[in-house]
Write a protein that holds these residues in place. Sequence first.
Motif: not given
Length: 456
Positions: A68-76, A352-371
């Motif tokens: 959890v610590e390592v994965l959560a650190g990647k987007p940041f 037109e590119q695939g994404s990993c699950a953590l990238q999708r979580i980071a994208g959802d977090l990005e949308d949440a902060i925008d809101a």
Amino acid sequence: MAKDVRALSAVVKAMHKPLPLIRALLGGTAAMRAAGKDYLPQWPNEQSESYAARLAVATLFPAYNRTVEVLAGKPFSKPLTLSDDVPARLKAWCEDIDLQGRNLHTFAATLCEEALGPGFCGILIDYPTTKGLRTQADEQQAGVRPYFVHIRLDDMLGWRCKRVNGVWTLTQFRFLETAVEEDGDFGEKAIEQVRVLYPGRWEIHRKVDGKDDWTLHDEGTTTLKMIPLVPVYGKRKAFMIGVPPLLDLAFMNVEHWQSKSDQQTILHVARVPILFTKMLGDEVEITVGANTAVKAQSPEADMKFVEHKGDAIEAGRKSLLDLEDQMRQAGAELLVIKPGNVTEAQTVADNEQGSCALQRIAGDLEDAIDAALQLMADWVGEKEGGHVTVYKDFGAATLAEASADLLQKMNVAGTLSDETLFEEFQRRGMIRPDLRWGDEQQRIGKPRPGAAPEAA
């Protein structure tokens, strides 16, 4: 007065079920020991004293916590950036987004850890009470402004929602909070209270002393005609419903915790040989030592040490290693880019590119902060809240590549040895199979060509 204002809704009860396990694993060895029999059962016919001793020496392999610590650190691993359309005063507020000294980057990193751990949390955009302040100019002069509050899943009690113009919208939200009040000249006391939010108003309920009833303690209105809460998901199932994306890893970590305890016990038994005697007679005194001897009366007498063969020990060791490898793979799977896209809209959004699950979580977090920024802008009459960009270019092409990155992070953190890291890289085909760790140690110790000699 109402008793049910503190009650958990059925949906929240279901989402709370894995929380004790997740919090214990995130808390490390001390928290797992404190959980006791919940995750380390007492064997049938095992004495309580023996179980207490076994629990006291059990140690947790920190697979879940570190993942959890390592994965959560990647987007940041790179700074969160604000777009040019973020208003100037909101940019200034982002340096202390929660009025507790945390900037938006640090606050968002905490949200990411919660999304990967419990799987759901919320951003409440709160505003201090403005009694006695009549205009926005008065509020600005007094330093009153909106701020972010991190609402953990642990503190959520329930909500109600309905479709408004085709969009699911909150109509009620209840959560626990703690108010700290002065108690005497130097003391203080913590008071549990329930805050209930409605569109345009709020209530605070407190428990009646000595009773199970709760009474309305305070209430007020807001200028917003909506509930200023933004949900953050780990793995979204529906509106306001998220599940832990690494729950299977959590269960495997508990299995390792239990199996490792068994392995420690059998090692303790195997390391202590048992003295076996045959037909020595009751009158014979036995003293074990280098300068002692035992005299037997019967020719059929015998005396020897009985030791464990160790087959079960080796089998247990291999089982633990296999389980550790499975846990690394379970965590690394969130980094592996999945080919293809789900919908046409997602294809366009992902270029037109695939994404990993953590990238999708980071994208959802990005949308949440925008809101959340937009709600902050709504509080103060700004038309646009702007946008943020979270780093997402960290996907891995294969599971071997993704798991190797996690292993290296564990090595840097000191939870994995250099030799084990070498062996794991070699097993993944990233190092030639004919190389040996001992030879590499010697090569590492040699000075590099052209390097300046060390000072005497």
